[in-house]
Design a protein around this motif. Structure first.
Motif, PDB file in Angstrom:
ATOM      1  N   TRP A  25       0.851  -1.190   0.000  1.00  0.00           N
ATOM      2  CA  TRP A  25       0.000   0.000   0.000  1.00  0.00           C
ATOM      3  C   TRP A  25       0.886   1.239   0.000  1.00  0.00           C
ATOM      4  O   TRP A  25       1.878   1.294   0.727  1.00  0.00           O
ATOM      5  N   ILE A  33      -4.418   6.807   6.501  1.00  0.00           N
ATOM      6  CA  ILE A  33      -3.999   5.403   6.491  1.00  0.00           C
ATOM      7  C   ILE A  33      -5.264   4.546   6.643  1.00  0.00           C
ATOM      8  O   ILE A  33      -6.078   4.794   7.538  1.00  0.00           O
ATOM      9  N   ASP A  36      -7.660  -0.777   8.268  1.00  0.00           N
ATOM     10  CA  ASP A  36      -7.083  -2.103   8.564  1.00  0.00           C
ATOM     11  C   ASP A  36      -5.560  -2.062   8.700  1.00  0.00           C
ATOM     12  O   ASP A  36      -4.952  -3.027   9.170  1.00  0.00           O
ATOM     13  N   LEU A  37      -4.938  -0.932   8.303  1.00  0.00           N
ATOM     14  CA  LEU A  37      -3.483  -0.812   8.473  1.00  0.00           C
ATOM     15  C   LEU A  37      -3.096  -0.142   9.787  1.00  0.00           C
ATOM     16  O   LEU A  37      -1.992  -0.335  10.295  1.00  0.00           O
ATOM     17  N   LEU A  40      -1.481  -2.082  12.538  1.00  0.00           N
ATOM     18  CA  LEU A  40      -0.103  -2.498  12.246  1.00  0.00           C
ATOM     19  C   LEU A  40       0.863  -1.372  12.588  1.00  0.00           C
ATOM     20  O   LEU A  40       1.896  -1.589  13.225  1.00  0.00           O
ATOM     21  N   TYR A  41       0.526  -0.162  12.183  1.00  0.00           N
ATOM     22  CA  TYR A  41       1.377   0.988  12.489  1.00  0.00           C
ATOM     23  C   TYR A  41       1.455   1.205  13.994  1.00  0.00           C
ATOM     24  O   TYR A  41       2.520   1.482  14.557  1.00  0.00           O
ATOM     25  N   ASN A  50      10.024   6.272   5.801  1.00  0.00           N
ATOM     26  CA  ASN A  50       8.607   6.254   5.438  1.00  0.00           C
ATOM     27  C   ASN A  50       8.198   4.914   4.813  1.00  0.00           C
ATOM     28  O   ASN A  50       7.069   4.760   4.359  1.00  0.00           O
ATOM     29  N   VAL A  51       9.125   3.955   4.780  1.00  0.00           N
ATOM     30  CA  VAL A  51       8.797   2.622   4.258  1.00  0.00           C
ATOM     31  C   VAL A  51       8.808   1.633   5.409  1.00  0.00           C
ATOM     32  O   VAL A  51       9.825   1.499   6.108  1.00  0.00           O
ATOM     33  N   ARG A  52       7.676   0.979   5.640  1.00  0.00           N
ATOM     34  CA  ARG A  52       7.625  -0.003   6.730  1.00  0.00           C
ATOM     35  C   ARG A  52       7.185  -1.351   6.175  1.00  0.00           C
ATOM     36  O   ARG A  52       6.350  -1.423   5.270  1.00  0.00           O
ATOM     37  N   CYS A  53       7.779  -2.377   6.734  1.00  0.00           N
ATOM     38  CA  CYS A  53       7.454  -3.739   6.314  1.00  0.00           C
ATOM     39  C   CYS A  53       6.884  -4.490   7.498  1.00  0.00           C
ATOM     40  O   CYS A  53       7.413  -4.393   8.621  1.00  0.00           O
ATOM     41  N   PHE A  54       5.811  -5.214   7.258  1.00  0.00           N
ATOM     42  CA  PHE A  54       5.125  -5.952   8.317  1.00  0.00           C
ATOM     43  C   PHE A  54       5.060  -7.427   7.929  1.00  0.00           C
ATOM     44  O   PHE A  54       4.717  -7.752   6.784  1.00  0.00           O
ATOM     45  N   ILE A  55       5.360  -8.287   8.899  1.00  0.00           N
ATOM     46  CA  ILE A  55       5.208  -9.728   8.648  1.00  0.00           C
ATOM     47  C   ILE A  55       4.076 -10.240   9.538  1.00  0.00           C
ATOM     48  O   ILE A  55       4.097 -10.062  10.766  1.00  0.00           O
ATOM     49  N   LEU A  56       3.097 -10.837   8.888  1.00  0.00           N
ATOM     50  CA  LEU A  56       1.927 -11.364   9.576  1.00  0.00           C
ATOM     51  C   LEU A  56       1.947 -12.882   9.479  1.00  0.00           C
ATOM     52  O   LEU A  56       2.386 -13.444   8.453  1.00  0.00           O
TER      53      LEU A  56
ATOM     54  N   LEU B  64      -4.174  -5.742   1.570  1.00  0.00           N
ATOM     55  CA  LEU B  64      -3.912  -6.441   2.833  1.00  0.00           C
ATOM     56  C   LEU B  64      -5.040  -7.418   3.141  1.00  0.00           C
ATOM     57  O   LEU B  64      -4.802  -8.539   3.586  1.00  0.00           O
ATOM     58  N   VAL B  78       2.440 -13.436   5.570  1.00  0.00           N
ATOM     59  CA  VAL B  78       2.263 -12.279   4.682  1.00  0.00           C
ATOM     60  C   VAL B  78       3.408 -11.304   4.911  1.00  0.00           C
ATOM     61  O   VAL B  78       3.772 -11.026   6.055  1.00  0.00           O
ATOM     62  N   LEU B  79       3.978 -10.780   3.827  1.00  0.00           N
ATOM     63  CA  LEU B  79       4.841  -9.605   3.924  1.00  0.00           C
ATOM     64  C   LEU B  79       4.048  -8.442   3.360  1.00  0.00           C
ATOM     65  O   LEU B  79       3.626  -8.482   2.192  1.00  0.00           O
ATOM     66  N   PHE B  80       3.829  -7.440   4.199  1.00  0.00           N
ATOM     67  CA  PHE B  80       3.092  -6.258   3.744  1.00  0.00           C
ATOM     68  C   PHE B  80       4.023  -5.053   3.784  1.00  0.00           C
ATOM     69  O   PHE B  80       4.631  -4.767   4.812  1.00  0.00           O
ATOM     70  N   VAL B  81       4.163  -4.368   2.658  1.00  0.00           N
ATOM     71  CA  VAL B  81       5.034  -3.193   2.572  1.00  0.00           C
ATOM     72  C   VAL B  81       4.155  -1.959   2.422  1.00  0.00           C
ATOM     73  O   VAL B  81       3.233  -1.950   1.595  1.00  0.00           O
ATOM     74  N   ALA B  82       4.431  -0.949   3.233  1.00  0.00           N
ATOM     75  CA  ALA B  82       3.630   0.281   3.169  1.00  0.00           C
ATOM     76  C   ALA B  82       4.550   1.487   3.101  1.00  0.00           C
ATOM     77  O   ALA B  82       5.596   1.528   3.753  1.00  0.00           O
ATOM     78  N   THR B  83       4.163   2.449   2.285  1.00  0.00           N
ATOM     79  CA  THR B  83       4.923   3.703   2.218  1.00  0.00           C
ATOM     80  C   THR B  83       3.991   4.854   2.578  1.00  0.00           C
ATOM     81  O   THR B  83       2.809   4.839   2.249  1.00  0.00           O
ATOM     82  N   THR B  84       4.550   5.850   3.252  1.00  0.00           N
ATOM     83  CA  THR B  84       3.761   7.024   3.643  1.00  0.00           C
ATOM     84  C   THR B  84       4.521   8.290   3.268  1.00  0.00           C
ATOM     85  O   THR B  84       5.678   8.229   2.820  1.00  0.00           O
ATOM     86  N   GLN B  85       3.860   9.415   3.477  1.00  0.00           N
ATOM     87  CA  GLN B  85       4.477  10.739   3.304  1.00  0.00           C
ATOM     88  C   GLN B  85       4.988  10.991   1.893  1.00  0.00           C
ATOM     89  O   GLN B  85       6.001  11.657   1.692  1.00  0.00           O
TER      90      GLN B  85
END
Lengths: 263, 97
Positions: A25, A33, A36-37, A40-41, A50-56, B64, B78-85
């Motif tokens: 996203w 945001i 549903d995200l 996670l944040y 500004n790039v975050r990676c999440f492992i679920l 997601l 799951v690997l979820f990648v998010a970018t902001t700003q």
């Protein structure tokens, strides 16, 4: 985007991600945001870039999160592609530690189109984010009609093929995230035997009518008129990129292979 | 006999070669037109090899929500990648981000 070029595209990272489902996203223009995200944040560490990676896990619970750049730094240029690989494979392993992973044998799945053209765009000789090809597809609209078999040589305005050509810009270039808006040039379509034709000519492209031409080069293609029209061709030229640090323009070689689909 | 047999074999081979040639005329090769051959070579040179397209082995989900649904069904992480700003987010999957 260096996450794609320096990390997600690297064979060792692709290997580590075999069992995973991957999603993305990107926030644009300070949009909120999505709901549903937010959890996670909220559950992940602050700071970093500004790039975050999440492992679920398979049950949807957050197992691990990490910054998209190594060393919790915001400067993606401070690390080599190898450093990105080490960092990503390490964080991925941490995220699934203790989890029984399914064996998945992923196939190479290129973007596909029912009736149209597939493009492979790349910047030869570049590393990291710029070194990996972009693959795009375009569903046919009027293009085959535009390129109907020529009984004798005829001119074709490149703008009539702009749905293909405008996609020929480099990956990983922050200042251009969207296709060209203006495609200029006149191509020649001439017969090459009873069932084939050659399309060729010079093209220039810009983001808008008021901008500099950022791409200039040649487009050539072979068209085959069998039971249906097929095309194989290449774009080869220069993409002009301004280096804000050295205050000078850089000329990057850019190529694209075009192939009609289905084969 | 010893001199005739090689001659027979020789002429048989020649006949076969002639028949083969006659039975398989040159196809309307794309290489028959020099421009066609040149442009096809440029296309092949510009098209990346499979080893350069490894990112297309990643199993992408469109969101997601979709990733979580599939993860539960397929028992996968799951690997979820998010970018902001960013003013403009681009598309990570496509490479423009």
């Amino acid at each position: 985007m260096h996450v794609r070029g320096s990390s997600l595209s690297q064979p060792r990272v692709v290997e580590a991600l075999k069992p995973f489902i991957v999603a993305f996203w990107g926030q644009a223009n300070q949009e909120p945001i999505p709901a549903d995200l937010l959890p996670l944040y909220q559950a992940s560490q602050r700071g970093g870039s500004n790039v975050r990676c999440f492992i679920l896990g398979p049950d949807g619970t957050l197992r691990h999160s990490f910054n998209g750049f190594p060393g919790n730094a915001g400067n993606p240029l401070g690390f080599s592609p190898d450093a990105y690989v080490e960092y990503f494979t390490g964080e991925i392993a941490r995220g699934v530690a203790g989890l029984k992973l399914p064996r998945v044998v992923p196939a190479l799945k290129l973007p596909e189109v029912k009736d149209g053209v597939r493009l492979f765009i790349r910047v030869p000789g570049r590393e990291g984010a710029y070194g990996y090809p972009v693959v795009e597809t375009v569903e046919n609209q009027e293009e085959w009609k535009t390129l109907a078999f020529p009984e004798s040589p005829r001119k074709v305005e490149a703008s009539r093929l702009s749905r293909w050509l405008r996609l020929c810009f480099p990956p990983g270039v922050n200042e251009q995230l969207h296709p060209f808006g203006v495609v200029k040039g006149t191509l020649t379509l001439k017969p090459a035997g009873k069932q084939q034709a050659i399309l060729s000519g010079r093209i220039k492209m810009a983001k808008t009518e008021n901008d500099y031409d950022l791409f200039e080069g040649a487009f050539e293609a072979v068209l085959d008129y069998g039971t249906r029209t097929t095309l194989r061709g290449a774009v080869d030229g220069i993409y002009w990129r301004f280096d804000p640090h050295r205050r000078r323009w850089m000329d990057w070689k850019l190529t694209a292979a075009l192939e009609s689909r289905p084969e | 006999m010893s001199r005739t047999l090689p001659r027979l074999v020789g002429s048989l081979l020649l006949t076969l070669a002639a028949v083969t040639t006659a039975a398989a005329p040159a196809p309307p090769s794309t290489a028959s037109h020099p421009d066609v051959a040149r442009v096809l070579a440029a296309y092949r040179s510009a098209r990346p090899a499979d080893r350069d397209l490894q990112i297309f082995k990643l199993d992408w989900a469109g969101s997601l929500k979709e990733a979580k649904t599939r993860a539960a069904k397929e028992n996968r992480p799951v690997l979820f990648v998010a970018t902001t700003q960013l003013e403009d987010a681009g598309d990570l999957r496509g490479g423009h981000c």
